[in-house]
Design a protein around this motif. Structure first.
Motif, PDB file in Angstrom:
ATOM      1  N   MET A  61     -40.687 -48.087  31.706  1.00 22.81           N
ATOM      2  CA  MET A  61     -39.594 -48.234  32.658  1.00 22.81           C
ATOM      3  C   MET A  61     -39.967 -49.181  33.795  1.00 22.81           C
ATOM      4  O   MET A  61     -39.103 -49.901  34.314  1.00 22.81           O
ATOM      5  CB  MET A  61     -39.175 -46.880  33.211  1.00 22.81           C
ATOM      6  N   MET A  62     -41.220 -49.204  34.185  1.00 23.18           N
ATOM      7  CA  MET A  62     -41.656 -50.210  35.161  1.00 23.18           C
ATOM      8  C   MET A  62     -41.380 -51.602  34.616  1.00 23.18           C
ATOM      9  O   MET A  62     -40.791 -52.452  35.304  1.00 23.18           O
ATOM     10  CB  MET A  62     -43.154 -50.068  35.454  1.00 23.18           C
TER      11      MET A  62
ATOM     12  N   MET B 171     -42.239 -45.231  48.266  1.00 31.08           N
ATOM     13  CA  MET B 171     -41.861 -46.632  48.114  1.00 31.08           C
ATOM     14  C   MET B 171     -42.951 -47.551  48.646  1.00 31.08           C
ATOM     15  O   MET B 171     -43.236 -48.603  48.067  1.00 31.08           O
ATOM     16  CB  MET B 171     -40.531 -46.899  48.820  1.00 31.08           C
ATOM     17  N   ALA B 172     -43.575 -47.158  49.747  1.00 28.59           N
ATOM     18  CA  ALA B 172     -44.640 -47.968  50.338  1.00 28.59           C
ATOM     19  C   ALA B 172     -45.850 -48.033  49.403  1.00 28.59           C
ATOM     20  O   ALA B 172     -46.493 -49.083  49.278  1.00 28.59           O
ATOM     21  CB  ALA B 172     -45.046 -47.396  51.694  1.00 28.59           C
TER      22      ALA B 172
ATOM     23  N   ASN C 247     -35.738 -52.904  46.191  1.00 29.02           N
ATOM     24  CA  ASN C 247     -34.829 -52.186  45.311  1.00 29.02           C
ATOM     25  C   ASN C 247     -35.400 -51.966  43.920  1.00 29.02           C
ATOM     26  O   ASN C 247     -35.015 -51.020  43.233  1.00 29.02           O
ATOM     27  CB  ASN C 247     -33.489 -52.932  45.215  1.00 29.02           C
ATOM     28  N   THR C 248     -36.321 -52.837  43.478  1.00 31.26           N
ATOM     29  CA  THR C 248     -36.909 -52.650  42.151  1.00 31.26           C
ATOM     30  C   THR C 248     -37.634 -51.310  42.077  1.00 31.26           C
ATOM     31  O   THR C 248     -37.487 -50.560  41.101  1.00 31.26           O
ATOM     32  CB  THR C 248     -37.884 -53.792  41.815  1.00 31.26           C
ATOM     33  N   GLY C 249     -38.406 -50.997  43.096  1.00 22.32           N
ATOM     34  CA  GLY C 249     -39.095 -49.707  43.129  1.00 22.32           C
ATOM     35  C   GLY C 249     -38.133 -48.542  43.175  1.00 22.32           C
ATOM     36  O   GLY C 249     -38.344 -47.513  42.520  1.00 22.32           O
ATOM     37  N   GLN C 250     -37.044 -48.688  43.934  1.00 22.60           N
ATOM     38  CA  GLN C 250     -36.053 -47.619  44.023  1.00 22.60           C
ATOM     39  C   GLN C 250     -35.369 -47.379  42.680  1.00 22.60           C
ATOM     40  O   GLN C 250     -35.171 -46.235  42.262  1.00 22.60           O
ATOM     41  CB  GLN C 250     -35.010 -47.971  45.085  1.00 22.60           C
ATOM     42  N   TRP C 251     -35.004 -48.468  41.997  1.00 26.73           N
ATOM     43  CA  TRP C 251     -34.368 -48.314  40.686  1.00 26.73           C
ATOM     44  C   TRP C 251     -35.348 -47.749  39.674  1.00 26.73           C
ATOM     45  O   TRP C 251     -34.955 -46.935  38.813  1.00 26.73           O
ATOM     46  CB  TRP C 251     -33.797 -49.644  40.204  1.00 26.73           C
ATOM     47  N   PHE C 252     -36.596 -48.141  39.727  1.00 26.52           N
ATOM     48  CA  PHE C 252     -37.595 -47.560  38.838  1.00 26.52           C
ATOM     49  C   PHE C 252     -37.633 -46.043  39.006  1.00 26.52           C
ATOM     50  O   PHE C 252     -37.613 -45.287  38.019  1.00 26.52           O
ATOM     51  CB  PHE C 252     -38.977 -48.168  39.103  1.00 26.52           C
ATOM     52  N   LEU C 253     -37.692 -45.579  40.245  1.00 28.43           N
ATOM     53  CA  LEU C 253     -37.730 -44.138  40.498  1.00 28.43           C
ATOM     54  C   LEU C 253     -36.471 -43.455  39.977  1.00 28.43           C
ATOM     55  O   LEU C 253     -36.541 -42.369  39.381  1.00 28.43           O
ATOM     56  CB  LEU C 253     -37.899 -43.871  41.995  1.00 28.43           C
ATOM     57  N   ARG C 254     -35.328 -44.088  40.176  1.00 26.95           N
ATOM     58  CA  ARG C 254     -34.077 -43.518  39.684  1.00 26.95           C
ATOM     59  C   ARG C 254     -34.083 -43.421  38.167  1.00 26.95           C
ATOM     60  O   ARG C 254     -33.710 -42.408  37.583  1.00 26.95           O
ATOM     61  CB  ARG C 254     -32.902 -44.376  40.173  1.00 26.95           C
ATOM     62  N   TYR C 255     -34.537 -44.478  37.504  1.00 22.17           N
ATOM     63  CA  TYR C 255     -34.483 -44.523  36.053  1.00 22.17           C
ATOM     64  C   TYR C 255     -35.447 -43.543  35.388  1.00 22.17           C
ATOM     65  O   TYR C 255     -35.191 -43.087  34.276  1.00 22.17           O
ATOM     66  CB  TYR C 255     -34.780 -45.941  35.556  1.00 22.17           C
TER      67      TYR C 255
ATOM     68  N   VAL D 104     -30.933 -44.818  46.245  1.00 22.84           N
ATOM     69  CA  VAL D 104     -31.075 -46.249  45.970  1.00 22.84           C
ATOM     70  C   VAL D 104     -30.193 -46.972  46.974  1.00 22.84           C
ATOM     71  O   VAL D 104     -29.002 -46.658  47.108  1.00 22.84           O
ATOM     72  CB  VAL D 104     -30.645 -46.605  44.536  1.00 22.84           C
ATOM     73  N   LEU D 105     -30.752 -47.930  47.674  1.00 25.06           N
ATOM     74  CA  LEU D 105     -30.017 -48.609  48.742  1.00 25.06           C
ATOM     75  C   LEU D 105     -29.177 -49.752  48.174  1.00 25.06           C
ATOM     76  O   LEU D 105     -29.402 -50.925  48.439  1.00 25.06           O
ATOM     77  CB  LEU D 105     -30.978 -49.099  49.813  1.00 25.06           C
ATOM     78  N   SER D 106     -28.185 -49.371  47.371  1.00 23.97           N
ATOM     79  CA  SER D 106     -27.210 -50.332  46.869  1.00 23.97           C
ATOM     80  C   SER D 106     -26.336 -50.791  48.029  1.00 23.97           C
ATOM     81  O   SER D 106     -26.342 -50.195  49.127  1.00 23.97           O
ATOM     82  CB  SER D 106     -26.349 -49.706  45.785  1.00 23.97           C
ATOM     83  N   GLN D 107     -25.555 -51.821  47.791  1.00 20.85           N
ATOM     84  CA  GLN D 107     -24.672 -52.341  48.826  1.00 20.85           C
ATOM     85  C   GLN D 107     -23.717 -51.269  49.338  1.00 20.85           C
ATOM     86  O   GLN D 107     -23.500 -51.151  50.548  1.00 20.85           O
ATOM     87  CB  GLN D 107     -23.884 -53.536  48.265  1.00 20.85           C
ATOM     88  N   ASP D 108     -23.158 -50.461  48.431  1.00 21.36           N
ATOM     89  CA  ASP D 108     -22.209 -49.424  48.844  1.00 21.36           C
ATOM     90  C   ASP D 108     -22.893 -48.295  49.600  1.00 21.36           C
ATOM     91  O   ASP D 108     -22.314 -47.739  50.548  1.00 21.36           O
ATOM     92  CB  ASP D 108     -21.471 -48.868  47.623  1.00 21.36           C
ATOM     93  N   VAL D 109     -24.103 -47.925  49.203  1.00 26.38           N
ATOM     94  CA  VAL D 109     -24.822 -46.869  49.916  1.00 26.38           C
ATOM     95  C   VAL D 109     -25.143 -47.317  51.338  1.00 26.38           C
ATOM     96  O   VAL D 109     -24.968 -46.551  52.299  1.00 26.38           O
ATOM     97  CB  VAL D 109     -26.109 -46.471  49.168  1.00 26.38           C
TER      98      VAL D 109
END
Length: 244
Positions: free
Chosen positions: A46-47, A140-141, A153-161, A168-173
Motif C-alpha cells: 500500500m505504501m 505523520m511526522a 497527503n500521501t502519508g495520510q492516504w496511506f494510513l487511510r488505505y 485526511v486533509l482533502s480540500q473539502d475537509v
C-alpha cells in the motif's frame, strides 16, 4: 469558537438525504484486531501503491497492479531486502512497473523502514497502532521523517488505505474545518496548523464518540460539491477489500 460537530453533521444529513442516507455513505472502520492482523507485505504494497498513484492516473496503476505484485515479489519485505542496488536499478527498465527511479527508490527505502519497525514491534501494523488517532500528526511526522515520500497527503492516504483510523486533509475537509471556525490556510502543513487540526478532531471525537474516519467523511459531506451517492468514491471500502 469552533462550531459543534452536531451542526456539521446536520448539514451533511440535509445534503445527503437524511441520517440513514448519510450513514450508508460511511465506510466500515477496521477493528483493532483486524488492523493488527495486517501483514507487512500488504503494508509495503500500500505504501508503493499510494506513492505511485500520487499525481498519476489511478486507472493506469489499478490496471498494472497485478504486474507490480509480480515484479516486486509480492512485496515480501525480507526477499526485497536481499536485492542488490543493481537489481533495484534494473526496475527502471521493467515494463511491469512505473519506470520512475524516485518512486522505485522510495520502495527500496521503505523496505528498510518497514523491516526495522516490524522487527522492533512485531509487525509494522503494531508500530502504527502505538499512535492513537488523537496523535495522528505525530505519526505523520514519523512517516515523513523515517519513510520515503510518505509526507503530506500521501502519508495520510496511506494510513487511510491500510485501515488506520484518522483524518485526511482533502480540500473539502479543510473547507469544513475553516467554516467551523478554524483559522488555517487552504493547504495546511505547518506544525502549528496541524496541531490546530488535531485539536479540532480530538474535540469532535470527544463530543460525538465517532471514529476520526467518520468525522472526516461527515465533515467533507457537509460542504463542497454535493455529488449523488453513485458518484462518490468509496476509497476506504475499495482498498480494504483489496488487502483483506
Amino acid at each position: 469558537m469552533m462550531e459543534k460537530f452536531a451542526e456539521i453533521q446536520a448539514r451533511a444529513m440535509a445534503r445527503k438525504g437524511g441520517a440513514q442516507a448519510l450513514q450508508d455513505l460511511l465506510p466500515k472502520v477496521a477493528s483493532e484486531a483486524q488492523f493488527l492482523a495486517l501483514p507487512d507485505d500488504r503494508v509495503l504494497a500500500m505504501m508503493c501503491r499510494t506513492i505511485n498513484q500520487a499525481g498519476f492516473n489511478w486507472a493506469v496503476i489499478n490496471n498494472k497492479w497485478p504486474q507490480f505484485e509480480a515484479a516486486f515479489l509480492g512485496f515480501d519485505v525480507d526477499r526485497l531486502a536481499m536485492l542488490s542496488a543493481e537489481q533495484w536499478e534494473a526496475y527502471c527498465n521493467d515494463p511491469r512497473v512505473v519506470r520512475h527511479w524516485p518512486r522505485i527508490k522510495a520502495l527500496m527505502e521503505n523496505v528498510s523502514f518497514v523491516r526495522a519497525y516490524s522487527h522492533e514491534y512485531g509487525s509494522f501494523a503494531r508500530f502504527l497502532n502505538t499512535f492513537p488517532a488523537s496523535r495522528q500528526i505525530d505519526l505523520m511526522a514519523v512517516l515523513k521523517k523515517r519513510g520515503s515520500r510518505l509526507g503530506g497527503n500521501t502519508g495520510q492516504w496511506f494510513l487511510r488505505y491500510v485501515g488506520k483510523d484518522g483524518f485526511v486533509l482533502s480540500q473539502d475537509v479543510v473547507l469544513a474545518l475553516q467554516q467551523a471556525g478554524l483559522d488555517i490556510p487552504p493547504q495546511p502543513s505547518s506544525k502549528r496548523d496541524l496541531e490546530r487540526i488535531q485539536l479540532a478532531f480530538n474535540t469532535w471525537a470527544d463530543e460525538t464518540g465517532l471514529s476520526y474516519t467518520h468525522l472526516g467523511k461527515i465533515a467533507a459531506y457537509s460542504v463542497g460539491n454535493n455529488y449523488a451517492p453513485q458518484q462518490i468514491d468509496h476509497s476506504v471500502s475499495k482498498f480494504n477489500a483489496m488487502i483483506d
